[in-house]
Design an enzyme around this catalytic site. Structure first.
Site, mmCIF file in Angstrom:
data_model
loop_
_atom_site.group_PDB
_atom_site.id
_atom_site.type_symbol
_atom_site.label_atom_id
_atom_site.label_comp_id
_atom_site.label_asym_id
_atom_site.label_seq_id
_atom_site.Cartn_x
_atom_site.Cartn_y
_atom_site.Cartn_z
ATOM 1 N N CYS A 2 -4.820 -7.950 -4.346
ATOM 2 C CA CYS A 2 -5.061 -6.116 -5.464
ATOM 3 C C CYS A 2 -5.805 -7.074 -6.632
ATOM 4 O O CYS A 2 -4.803 -7.137 -7.747
ATOM 5 C CB CYS A 2 -4.110 -5.042 -5.393
ATOM 6 S SG CYS A 2 -4.673 -3.498 -5.605
ATOM 7 N N ASN B 101 -7.083 -4.956 -9.304
ATOM 8 C CA ASN B 101 -7.015 -3.966 -10.791
ATOM 9 C C ASN B 101 -5.076 -4.842 -10.615
ATOM 10 O O ASN B 101 -5.100 -4.045 -12.011
ATOM 11 C CB ASN B 101 -7.035 -2.810 -10.008
ATOM 12 C CG ASN B 101 -8.973 -2.317 -10.126
ATOM 13 O OD1 ASN B 101 -8.923 -3.050 -11.469
ATOM 14 N ND2 ASN B 101 -9.367 -1.701 -9.980
ATOM 15 N N CYS C 280 -11.529 0.156 -6.258
ATOM 16 C CA CYS C 280 -10.790 -0.762 -5.984
ATOM 17 C C CYS C 280 -11.046 -2.197 -6.683
ATOM 18 O O CYS C 280 -12.207 -2.874 -6.363
ATOM 19 C CB CYS C 280 -10.659 -0.816 -4.661
ATOM 20 S SG CYS C 280 -10.166 -2.216 -3.881
ATOM 21 N N GLY C 281 -10.386 -2.898 -6.811
ATOM 22 C CA GLY C 281 -11.237 -4.597 -7.876
ATOM 23 C C GLY C 281 -11.526 -4.943 -6.685
ATOM 24 O O GLY C 281 -12.562 -5.938 -6.993
ATOM 25 N N ASN D 153 1.161 -1.102 -0.151
ATOM 26 C CA ASN D 153 0.167 0.462 -0.274
ATOM 27 C C ASN D 153 1.007 1.064 0.493
ATOM 28 O O ASN D 153 2.205 1.441 0.353
ATOM 29 C CB ASN D 153 -1.433 0.022 1.373
ATOM 30 C CG ASN D 153 -2.517 -0.282 1.150
ATOM 31 O OD1 ASN D 153 -2.351 -0.886 -0.303
ATOM 32 N ND2 ASN D 153 -2.808 -1.133 1.715
#
Length: 285
Positions: free
Chosen positions: A81, A83, A228-229, A72
């Site tokens: 994550c 995306n 946010c995927g 992050n």
């Protein structure tokens, strides 16, 4: 420590600047050596510095396979994550001259597939729904509705969110108007709520119809994000569990749309959307 000193271990390493619907990343190639410290990750994530992004992604060699690391913007490591997985899948598929590739991750192997010139589909696996898996600090047998309230105890403004783990923990509040929610104010409170020992991502979801969800997200360790995927996946899973939507829906994020399917045959969540390469280079040049 200056930004230059924080990044000096990366000198000579290739990088790419990519985003999925505005959820942006610095992708660092460690397959031929080098390392990323938490200080360097925080420096790369700092938008007042030379780069600035939501997450920092590392590519490492793991027995001939590519392993993805995820950091992050505050320098903390995370397990998933969505995306970023789509962006890395696009890079590796082009590099390997194929339409499909497998990426190692802290959450396990992830399978990505090109479905257009800039469009990638990723199998995000099976959502974790039990309280111990999310994890929650207290036993709750029905994680479709967990015991969190915002506002006066007798007249809460928001209450009873759903919880799900999509490789990282998510808390999803269903609301009548996603735009009206002060997510930037209460997001940090819920992110650090004692019920979530590993902190959590926080979303507000507005079900527009059986196949469309409007979603806004406060991302753990990042803050407000355009897309946010894993939150989009968690939003669809939570909506299906509450019988609010079908198992396939368009999730509308600030940065654009993701198509999410919670496949009935094997319970895997499939996420599809666009990616963009905005730059690349070598550190220190």
């Amino acid at each position: 420590m200056t930004a230059r000193n924080s990044l000096q271990d990366l000198d000579g390493l290739p990088y790419w600047l990519m985003d999925g619907l505005g959820n942006d990343f610095v992708i660092v190639d460690l397959r031929h050596g080098g390392r990323l410290t938490s200080e360097a990750a925080a420096c790369l994530g700092d938008r007042s510095g030379p780069f600035g992004c939501d997450q920092i992604i590392t590519l490492s060699d793991h027995g001939g396979d590519v392993q993805m690391g995820i950091w992050n913007a505050d320098g903390s490591e995370v397990g998933a994550c969505g995306n970023a997985t789509r962006c890395v899948g696009w890079l590796l598929a082009r590099e390997q001259g194929t339409d499909a590739t497998t990426i190692g991750s802290p959450a396990g192997p992830l399978h990505a597939r090109l479905v257009g010139a800039q469009r990638v589909s990723v199998d995000m696996g099976v959502p974790k729904l039990r309280w111990q898996q999310i994890p929650l600090a207290e036993q709750m047998d029905d994680t479709r509705f967990i015991d969190i309230k915002l506002g006066p105890i007798d007249r809460p403004v928001l209450w009873g969110p759903s919880a799900v783990n999509m490789g990282n923990p998510h808390c999803v509040f269903f609301v009548e108007d996603a735009e009206a929610q002060a997510l930037d104010r209460f997001g940090p409170l819920i992110e650090n709520h004692p019920l979530f020992p590993e902190r959590t991502n926080v979303s507000v979801a507005q079900v527009l119809n059986r196949t469309t969800i409007r979603l806004r997200t406060w991302e753990r360790g990042v803050g407000m994000t355009k897309a946010c995927g894993t939150a989009a996946c968690a939003g669809l899973v939570s909506a299906v569990r509450r019988r609010l939507t079908d198992r396939t829906a368009t999730v509308r994020l600030d940065g654009g749309d993701l198509e999410i399917e919670w496949r009935e045959a094997d319970e895997h969540v499939i996420m599809t959307g666009d990616v963009r390469l905005s730059g690349q280079g070598v550190f220190g040049d």
